[in-house]
Design an enzyme around this catalytic site. Structure first.
Site, PDB file in Angstrom:
ATOM      1  CG  HIS A  80     -10.166   8.285   0.493  1.00 28.53           C
ATOM      2  ND1 HIS A  80      -9.771   8.022  -0.436  1.00 28.53           N
ATOM      3  CD2 HIS A  80      -9.878   7.161   1.482  1.00 28.53           C
ATOM      4  CE1 HIS A  80      -9.279   6.741  -0.564  1.00 28.53           C
ATOM      5  NE2 HIS A  80      -9.148   6.319   0.607  1.00 28.53           N
TER       6      HIS A  80
ATOM      7  CG  HIS B 142      -8.062   5.296   4.312  1.00 28.12           C
ATOM      8  ND1 HIS B 142      -9.076   4.438   3.300  1.00 28.12           N
ATOM      9  CD2 HIS B 142      -8.861   5.593   5.396  1.00 28.12           C
ATOM     10  CE1 HIS B 142      -9.916   4.316   4.189  1.00 28.12           C
ATOM     11  NE2 HIS B 142      -9.738   4.995   5.308  1.00 28.12           N
TER      12      HIS B 142
ATOM     13  CG  ASP C 159      -3.742   3.637   0.928  1.00 27.90           C
ATOM     14  OD1 ASP C 159      -4.317   4.135   1.935  1.00 27.90           O
ATOM     15  OD2 ASP C 159      -3.991   2.942  -0.003  1.00 27.90           O
ATOM     16  CG  HIS C 160      -5.458   6.933  -1.081  1.00 27.65           C
ATOM     17  ND1 HIS C 160      -5.992   6.778  -2.178  1.00 27.65           N
ATOM     18  CD2 HIS C 160      -5.459   5.820  -0.427  1.00 27.65           C
ATOM     19  CE1 HIS C 160      -6.609   5.555  -2.382  1.00 27.65           C
ATOM     20  NE2 HIS C 160      -6.388   5.232  -1.303  1.00 27.65           N
TER      21      HIS C 160
ATOM     22  CG  HIS D 245     -13.264   3.843   0.978  1.00 24.92           C
ATOM     23  ND1 HIS D 245     -12.810   2.382   1.288  1.00 24.92           N
ATOM     24  CD2 HIS D 245     -11.916   4.267   1.146  1.00 24.92           C
ATOM     25  CE1 HIS D 245     -11.649   2.228   1.269  1.00 24.92           C
ATOM     26  NE2 HIS D 245     -10.965   3.522   1.348  1.00 24.92           N
TER      27      HIS D 245
ATOM     28  CG  ASP E 207      -9.119   3.457  -1.993  1.00 22.78           C
ATOM     29  OD1 ASP E 207      -8.695   3.416  -3.197  1.00 22.78           O
ATOM     30  OD2 ASP E 207      -8.800   3.481  -0.924  1.00 22.78           O
TER      31      ASP E 207
ATOM     32  CG  HIS F  83      -5.860   0.228  -4.124  1.00 22.88           C
ATOM     33  ND1 HIS F  83      -4.872   0.101  -3.397  1.00 22.88           N
ATOM     34  CD2 HIS F  83      -6.641   1.251  -3.549  1.00 22.88           C
ATOM     35  CE1 HIS F  83      -5.031   0.657  -2.427  1.00 22.88           C
ATOM     36  NE2 HIS F  83      -6.060   1.769  -2.328  1.00 22.88           N
TER      37      HIS F  83
HETATM   38 ZN   LIG Z   1      -6.556   3.088  -0.970  1.00 22.46          ZN
HETATM   39 ZN   LIG Z   2      -9.144   4.208   1.315  1.00 18.18          ZN
END
Ligand SMILES: [Zn+2]
Ligand SMILES: [Zn+2]
Length: 257
Positions: free
Chosen positions: A51, A53, A55-56, A107, A129, A167
């Protein structure tokens, strides 16, 4: 298969085939991936994204430029630098392993998971996530109904499927799960084990579908104790209504300390 720690609590999953080739999933930070490639002496043959985001996805440009590896990600999300966009029921082959793409909205709306039913060592799931050990992702874009359905599709995979979440949220999720199901013995046993491995600085992951079905309250909304606990949090819901129970659990978890 290795979880490479990144940022505060992310894992970038690295799968290598023993022949000097590897893939990574959700490399938000390129640095741990480049370090692992050097240490293990592996070349990157695929970069997978679940996805959008940051941080990915943060490592996408650096890793693609450095390795030329194909970059797979969700068709319906905007991620700059993908070379292959995929959606539910597509199959991609990386490291001579078939990965079935699953649509798992909730998410985010375009969130996908990668499931390898015939991976070496048993079935393997990269779920980003969506599913966490003893928990699930927050609903940033989707509805409770979408997320509940997405989790149900993951929960229906074979019990021995290794679950690679992005995570390390397990201990805080287990605390919530124990508030929901204080009498769940599997949950208590698993919590003791996780506390031990975290004290040693090790990951609690991968999990398995069998374990998640036994301990994860978001997969257990039809259990009477789970429904009763959700009803205790929000007495306006019908405890027979699985979706209402699920949505109440998610609201409860959002404010749980
Ligand atoms: Zn994440
Ligand atoms: Zn995420």
């Amino acid at each position: 298969m290795l979880p490479l720690p990144a940022f505060e609590d992310n894992y970038v999953w690295l799968l290598h085939d023993g022949n000097g080739h590897a893939l990574v999933v959700d490399p938000g930070d390129p640095a741990p991936v480049q370090q692992a490639m050097q240490t293990l002496g592996v070349q990157l043959k695929g970069i997978l994204f679940t996805h959008h985001h940051a941080d990915h996805t943060g490592g996408i440009a650096v890793l693609h430029q450095a390795t030329g590896a194909p970059v797979y990600g969700p068709k319906t999300e905007s991620i700059a630098g993908l070379t292959h966009t995929v959606q539910g029921d597509d199959t991609i082959q990386v490291l001579e392993t078939d990965f079935v793409v699953m649509d798992v909205p909730g998410h985010t709306l375009g969130h996908i998971a990668f499931y390898a039913p015939r991976a070496a060592g048993g079935p393997l799931l990269f779920c980003g996530d969506t599913l966490f050990s003893a928990g699930c992702g927050r609903l940033f874009e989707g509805t409770p109904a979408q997320m509940m359905q997405s989790l149900a599709s993951l929960a229906a995979l074979p019990g021995n499927t290794r679950v690679c979440c992005t995570h390390e949220y397990t201990l805080s999720n287990l605390k919530f799960a124990a508030a929901v199901e204080p009498d769940n013995q599997d949950l208590l046993h698993h919590t003791a084990w996780c506390m031990q491995v975290r004290q040693q600085g090790k990951p609690t992951l991968p999990s398995s579908i069998e374990l998640e079905n036994a301990i994860n309250p978001f997969l257990r909304v039809r259990q009477p104790q789970v429904a009763a606990a959700a009803h205790g949090f929000d007495p306006t819901i019908d405890p027979q209504d699985a979706l209402a129970v699920w949505a109440a659990l998610r609201r409860w978890k959002n404010v749980f300390k």
